[in-house]
Scaffold this active site. Structure first.
Site, short mmCIF file in Angstrom:
data_model
loop_
_atom_site.label_atom_id
_atom_site.label_comp_id
_atom_site.label_asym_id
_atom_site.label_seq_id
_atom_site.Cartn_x
_atom_site.Cartn_y
_atom_site.Cartn_z
N SER A 281 36.75 17.07 32.99
CA SER A 281 35.89 17.74 32.01
C SER A 281 34.53 17.05 31.91
O SER A 281 34.39 15.86 32.20
CB SER A 281 36.54 17.73 30.63
OG SER A 281 37.79 18.35 30.67
N1 SAH Z 1 42.28 15.47 31.47
C1 SAH Z 1 41.87 15.53 32.86
C2 SAH Z 1 41.30 16.87 33.26
C3 SAH Z 1 42.37 17.78 33.47
S1 SAH Z 1 42.10 19.27 34.36
C4 SAH Z 1 40.91 14.42 33.20
O1 SAH Z 1 40.54 13.64 32.33
O2 SAH Z 1 40.54 14.32 34.38
C5 SAH Z 1 43.64 20.01 33.89
C6 SAH Z 1 44.83 19.44 34.58
O3 SAH Z 1 45.99 20.05 34.01
C7 SAH Z 1 44.89 19.77 36.07
O4 SAH Z 1 44.98 18.59 36.81
C8 SAH Z 1 46.15 20.62 36.21
O5 SAH Z 1 46.84 20.40 37.42
C9 SAH Z 1 46.96 20.17 35.01
N2 SAH Z 1 47.99 21.10 34.55
C10 SAH Z 1 47.96 22.47 34.51
N3 SAH Z 1 49.11 22.95 34.01
C11 SAH Z 1 49.89 21.88 33.72
C12 SAH Z 1 51.20 21.73 33.19
N4 SAH Z 1 51.94 22.78 32.85
N5 SAH Z 1 51.69 20.48 33.02
C13 SAH Z 1 50.96 19.39 33.38
N6 SAH Z 1 49.72 19.47 33.90
C14 SAH Z 1 49.18 20.70 34.06
#
Ligand code: SAH
Length: 249
Positions: free
Chosen positions: A97
């Site tokens: 993000s």
């Molecule tokens: N917080 C992260 C950004 C995350 S982007 C950072 O600081 O870099 C969102 C992430 O959520 C992605 O990597 C995606 O693979 C994950 N995601 C999506 N659905 C999910 C689920 N059901 N359980 C765990 N992770 C999930």
């Protein structure tokens, strides 16, 4: 994957080492190595111009955003723009993000050192590091194995021992570490996953983007068995996948 991450970080360590060597060259002497970027100055500028300027005030959040080396959480090719005012690709179609959104969501959680927070969507591990830097015990789950293992390795290498990473679907939360003093969801579901509500401590908040194409960043506050919801700003996150999508189809 771990080996790859290790190599990546060692290369970084060498680069930093070279930067220091040139910085320490005797006065008046010349070094053939150009000085490396001043990451501390870049972080300070990021905090002032992107985060404080937009109204984030929590001193612990601001200190953490100034401390965590965001450039070590993004792929090599994006390192130079790690402190820019935007999200960045982290591989597998996912993104880290924008710094302001990380700061805003962290402030909205209203957590203290020693609190326990669940994060759904580890991604690069950066958000988890921001919380760990604040003294929070973080339990974070990532569904994509490659990203998960990479984040685990980076967090470990940087010494964020209070960030606990699991690989899998975060839909069911982390029952053995619940209840949580805060829950942060960084992938967008079309509705709030029920199991997560049940793992929120009385009085605690969940910060979560909800919606399909158009999403709202929401804060859900638990009071006893009732949940109060407010919308903060429109946002754009990658979709939450796994169980929540299966239930929809
Ligand atoms: N917080 C992260 C950004 C995350 S982007 C950072 O600081 O870099 C969102 C992430 O959520 C992605 O990597 C995606 O693979 C994950 N995601 C999506 N659905 C999910 C689920 N059901 N359980 C765990 N992770 C999930």
């Amino acid at each position: 994957m771990r080996g790859q991450a290790g190599g990546w970080l060692s290369a970084m360590a060498i680069a930093v080492g070279l930067g220091l060597v040139s910085g320490c060259s005797p006065q008046g002497g010349h070094s053939s190595e150009p000085p490396g970027p001043d990451w501390t100055a870049r972080r300070d500028q990021m905090v002032r111009t992107q985060i404080e300027a937009r109204g984030v005030k929590d001193a612990q959040v601001l200190a953490s955003m100034r401390a965590v080396p965001r450039h070590l959480f993004v792929p090599d090719s994006y390192r130079d723009v790690a402190y820019s005012d935007s999200p960045l690709p982290i591989g597998e179609g996912q993104t880290i993000s924008q710094p302001y959104i990380v700061a805003l969501m962290t402030e909205l959680l209203e957590v203290e050192p020693g609190d326990r927070v669940f994060e759904l969507g580890t991604g690069s591990g950066y958000q988890a590091a921001i919380l760990a830097e604040m003294g929070v015990e973080v339990y974070t789950i990532e569904i994509k194995a490659g990203l998960c293992e990479h984040a685990q390795a980076v967090l470990q290498e940087l010494g964020y021992d209070s960030a606990h990473v699991r690989c899998g679907d975060g839909y069911g939360g982390w029952p053995d570490a619940a209840p949580f003093d805060g829950i942060i969801v960084t992938a967008a579901p079309d509705r709030i996953p029920d199991p997560l509500l049940g793992q929120l401590r009385d009085g605690a908040r969940m910060v979560i983007p909800v919606g399909d194409f158009y999403q709202e960043l929401k804060v859900i506050t638990r009071t006893g068995d009732s949940f109060q919801e407010r919308s903060v700003i429109p946002v754009r996150f990658v979709p939450m996948t796994g169980e929540i999508e299966r239930q929809r189809n």
